[in-house]
Design a protein around this motif. Structure first.
Motif, mmCIF file in Angstrom:
data_model
loop_
_atom_site.group_PDB
_atom_site.id
_atom_site.type_symbol
_atom_site.label_atom_id
_atom_site.label_comp_id
_atom_site.label_asym_id
_atom_site.label_seq_id
_atom_site.Cartn_x
_atom_site.Cartn_y
_atom_site.Cartn_z
ATOM 1 N N THR A 65 5.274 -14.107 2.930
ATOM 2 C CA THR A 65 4.371 -14.796 2.009
ATOM 3 C C THR A 65 2.993 -14.144 2.099
ATOM 4 O O THR A 65 2.379 -14.117 3.163
ATOM 5 C CB THR A 65 4.252 -16.287 2.346
ATOM 6 O OG1 THR A 65 5.554 -16.875 2.336
ATOM 7 C CG2 THR A 65 3.371 -17.003 1.332
ATOM 8 N N PHE A 66 2.542 -13.597 0.971
ATOM 9 C CA PHE A 66 1.227 -12.957 0.952
ATOM 10 C C PHE A 66 0.501 -13.314 -0.340
ATOM 11 O O PHE A 66 1.128 -13.755 -1.321
ATOM 12 C CB PHE A 66 1.348 -11.434 1.127
ATOM 13 C CG PHE A 66 2.176 -10.728 0.090
ATOM 14 C CD1 PHE A 66 1.596 -10.161 -1.033
ATOM 15 C CD2 PHE A 66 3.544 -10.595 0.255
ATOM 16 C CE1 PHE A 66 2.357 -9.500 -1.987
ATOM 17 C CE2 PHE A 66 4.324 -9.918 -0.682
ATOM 18 C CZ PHE A 66 3.724 -9.375 -1.809
ATOM 19 N N LEU A 96 -3.672 -9.094 -0.068
ATOM 20 C CA LEU A 96 -3.796 -7.750 -0.620
ATOM 21 C C LEU A 96 -4.775 -7.775 -1.791
ATOM 22 O O LEU A 96 -4.670 -8.627 -2.676
ATOM 23 C CB LEU A 96 -2.431 -7.225 -1.083
ATOM 24 C CG LEU A 96 -1.315 -7.252 -0.020
ATOM 25 C CD1 LEU A 96 -0.017 -6.698 -0.603
ATOM 26 C CD2 LEU A 96 -1.723 -6.496 1.230
ATOM 27 N N HIS A 97 -5.721 -6.854 -1.777
ATOM 28 C CA HIS A 97 -6.786 -6.784 -2.786
ATOM 29 C C HIS A 97 -6.536 -5.568 -3.671
ATOM 30 O O HIS A 97 -6.435 -4.447 -3.182
ATOM 31 C CB HIS A 97 -8.138 -6.658 -2.073
ATOM 32 C CG HIS A 97 -9.329 -6.862 -2.947
ATOM 33 N ND1 HIS A 97 -9.522 -6.196 -4.148
ATOM 34 C CD2 HIS A 97 -10.434 -7.650 -2.792
ATOM 35 C CE1 HIS A 97 -10.667 -6.574 -4.684
ATOM 36 N NE2 HIS A 97 -11.230 -7.468 -3.877
ATOM 37 N N ILE A 255 -2.956 -15.251 -6.439
ATOM 38 C CA ILE A 255 -1.510 -15.265 -6.578
ATOM 39 C C ILE A 255 -0.882 -15.345 -5.196
ATOM 40 O O ILE A 255 -1.293 -14.641 -4.275
ATOM 41 C CB ILE A 255 -0.996 -13.980 -7.282
ATOM 42 C CG1 ILE A 255 -1.783 -13.724 -8.570
ATOM 43 C CG2 ILE A 255 0.498 -14.080 -7.554
ATOM 44 C CD1 ILE A 255 -1.718 -14.823 -9.596
ATOM 45 N N VAL A 256 0.128 -16.205 -5.044
ATOM 46 C CA VAL A 256 0.904 -16.253 -3.811
ATOM 47 C C VAL A 256 2.296 -15.705 -4.109
ATOM 48 O O VAL A 256 2.989 -16.185 -5.009
ATOM 49 C CB VAL A 256 1.002 -17.685 -3.248
ATOM 50 C CG1 VAL A 256 2.013 -17.741 -2.095
ATOM 51 C CG2 VAL A 256 -0.358 -18.150 -2.760
ATOM 52 N N VAL A 264 12.072 -12.028 -5.427
ATOM 53 C CA VAL A 264 10.608 -11.998 -5.449
ATOM 54 C C VAL A 264 10.132 -13.130 -6.351
ATOM 55 O O VAL A 264 10.515 -13.191 -7.530
ATOM 56 C CB VAL A 264 10.070 -10.654 -5.975
ATOM 57 C CG1 VAL A 264 8.546 -10.683 -6.083
ATOM 58 C CG2 VAL A 264 10.512 -9.512 -5.061
ATOM 59 N N ALA A 265 9.320 -14.024 -5.819
ATOM 60 C CA ALA A 265 8.785 -15.130 -6.605
ATOM 61 C C ALA A 265 7.282 -15.202 -6.401
ATOM 62 O O ALA A 265 6.754 -14.742 -5.391
ATOM 63 C CB ALA A 265 9.435 -16.446 -6.187
ATOM 64 N N PHE A 266 6.586 -15.773 -7.383
ATOM 65 C CA PHE A 266 5.138 -15.887 -7.263
ATOM 66 C C PHE A 266 4.652 -17.157 -7.940
ATOM 67 O O PHE A 266 5.338 -17.735 -8.796
ATOM 68 C CB PHE A 266 4.437 -14.662 -7.865
ATOM 69 C CG PHE A 266 4.555 -14.546 -9.358
ATOM 70 C CD1 PHE A 266 3.646 -15.180 -10.208
ATOM 71 C CD2 PHE A 266 5.582 -13.807 -9.933
ATOM 72 C CE1 PHE A 266 3.759 -15.082 -11.586
ATOM 73 C CE2 PHE A 266 5.700 -13.700 -11.308
ATOM 74 C CZ PHE A 266 4.781 -14.333 -12.136
ATOM 75 N N GLU A 267 3.437 -17.569 -7.562
ATOM 76 C CA GLU A 267 2.777 -18.677 -8.245
ATOM 77 C C GLU A 267 1.283 -18.398 -8.339
ATOM 78 O O GLU A 267 0.703 -17.751 -7.463
ATOM 79 C CB GLU A 267 3.014 -19.995 -7.505
ATOM 80 C CG GLU A 267 2.401 -20.066 -6.121
ATOM 81 C CD GLU A 267 2.492 -21.456 -5.500
ATOM 82 O OE1 GLU A 267 2.231 -22.438 -6.235
ATOM 83 O OE2 GLU A 267 2.810 -21.548 -4.298
#
Length: 276
Positions: A65-66, A96-97, A255-256, A264-267
């Protein structure tokens, strides 16, 4: 009279010498906005934070989780809000930027944003943006954060960071990128991160064509970028690699990403939401 003048000159010179020495000893004194004078704890920050990620010993079968952020350039209050919100979480392992840390590539900006992002409880890794490369930002970034192109591995995933600021550097090292992708089969997920996306004219038409081919050839899990200052996900070819543009800090969100061996999932998370 002569002795008085001599004593006056002596004390004037002594005062000037003491003043100059005091300024040299004071790290906060800025000789020029274009200077490069860093403290030891301001150098090679990416590698230091990558080492912190490695120390987490993320298992090969664990979900990673990042968080993703981008374009903090000048948005200091919004960046503070993002940091404060992320620090309330206990699930994010690193941040991460996607570039444009600064607006004008000046030491004062690099230092100020580093003070804010440095409050993160978890490691932060960044890629260079086009605004970070103006003035003497190229050298500043290299000394403060490290190489323009680099990668690291966490658990089952590989993260590749590449400088895609074609106009500022007159090239994008896609041969290096392909070398990094050559061991794709060793990882369940591979992510490529840069600032400028291949859909931008600043990427270069020939570069964009080859980049897209590499993403599809090596089945990159996701190609992640900043620069456009608004969130977007898309595919450039049906069934091909998924792309994401991360919005700017002023959007008041981050974003997570949750990445398993197979998915791969994101929110999108608003900094205005109360995190329990």
């Amino acid at each position: 009279m002569h002795n008085t003048c001599t004593k006056y000159n002596y004390f004037l010179k002594l005062t000037l010498i003491v003043f100059v020495l005091a300024l040299q000893a004071c790290e906060k004194f800025e000789y020029s906005p274009y200077e490069i004078r860093l403290l030891d704890n301001e150098r090679q920050l990416n590698q230091k934070n990558i080492d912190r990620i490695k120390e987490q010993n993320i298992p090969q079968d664990a979900t990673i989780t990042f968080a993703l952020i981008a374009d903090t350039q000048g948005y200091y209050e919004d960046t503070d809000a993002i940091v404060n919100h992320l620090n309330k979480r206990n699930d994010v392992q690193f941040v991460l930027h996607n570039g444009d840390i600064t607006d004008f590539g000046l030491l004062k900006e690099f230092r100020l944003i580093n003070e804010k992002l440095g409050r993160l409880k978890v490691p932060l890794v960044t890629v260079i943006g086009n605004h970070d490369a103006v003035s003497n930002g190229k050298q500043l970034y290299k000394e403060m954060y490290g190489a323009y192109d680099f990668s690291f591995v966490a658990g089952h995933s590989k993260f590749i960071f590449i400088n895609t600021n074609n106009w500022e550097f007159n090239s994008i090292d896609l041969d290096w990128l392909e070398d990094q992708l050559a061991d794709r089969e060793n990882y369940d997920q591979v992510f490529v991160l840069s600032h400028i996306p291949p859909t931008s004219s600043a990427f270069g038409e020939a570069n964009a064509r080859r980049y897209r081919q590499l993403m599809n050839k090596y089945k990159v899990s996701m190609s992640i970028h900043g620069h456009n200052h608004s969130f977007e996900t898309y595919q450039l070819e049906e069934g091909g690699t998924q792309y994401m543009n991360v919005g700017e800090a002023a959007d008041e969100e981050y974003i997570v990403m949750r990445v398993s061996n197979t998915a791969v999932a994101f929110e999108r998370v608003s900094t205005k939401e109360i995190y329990q």
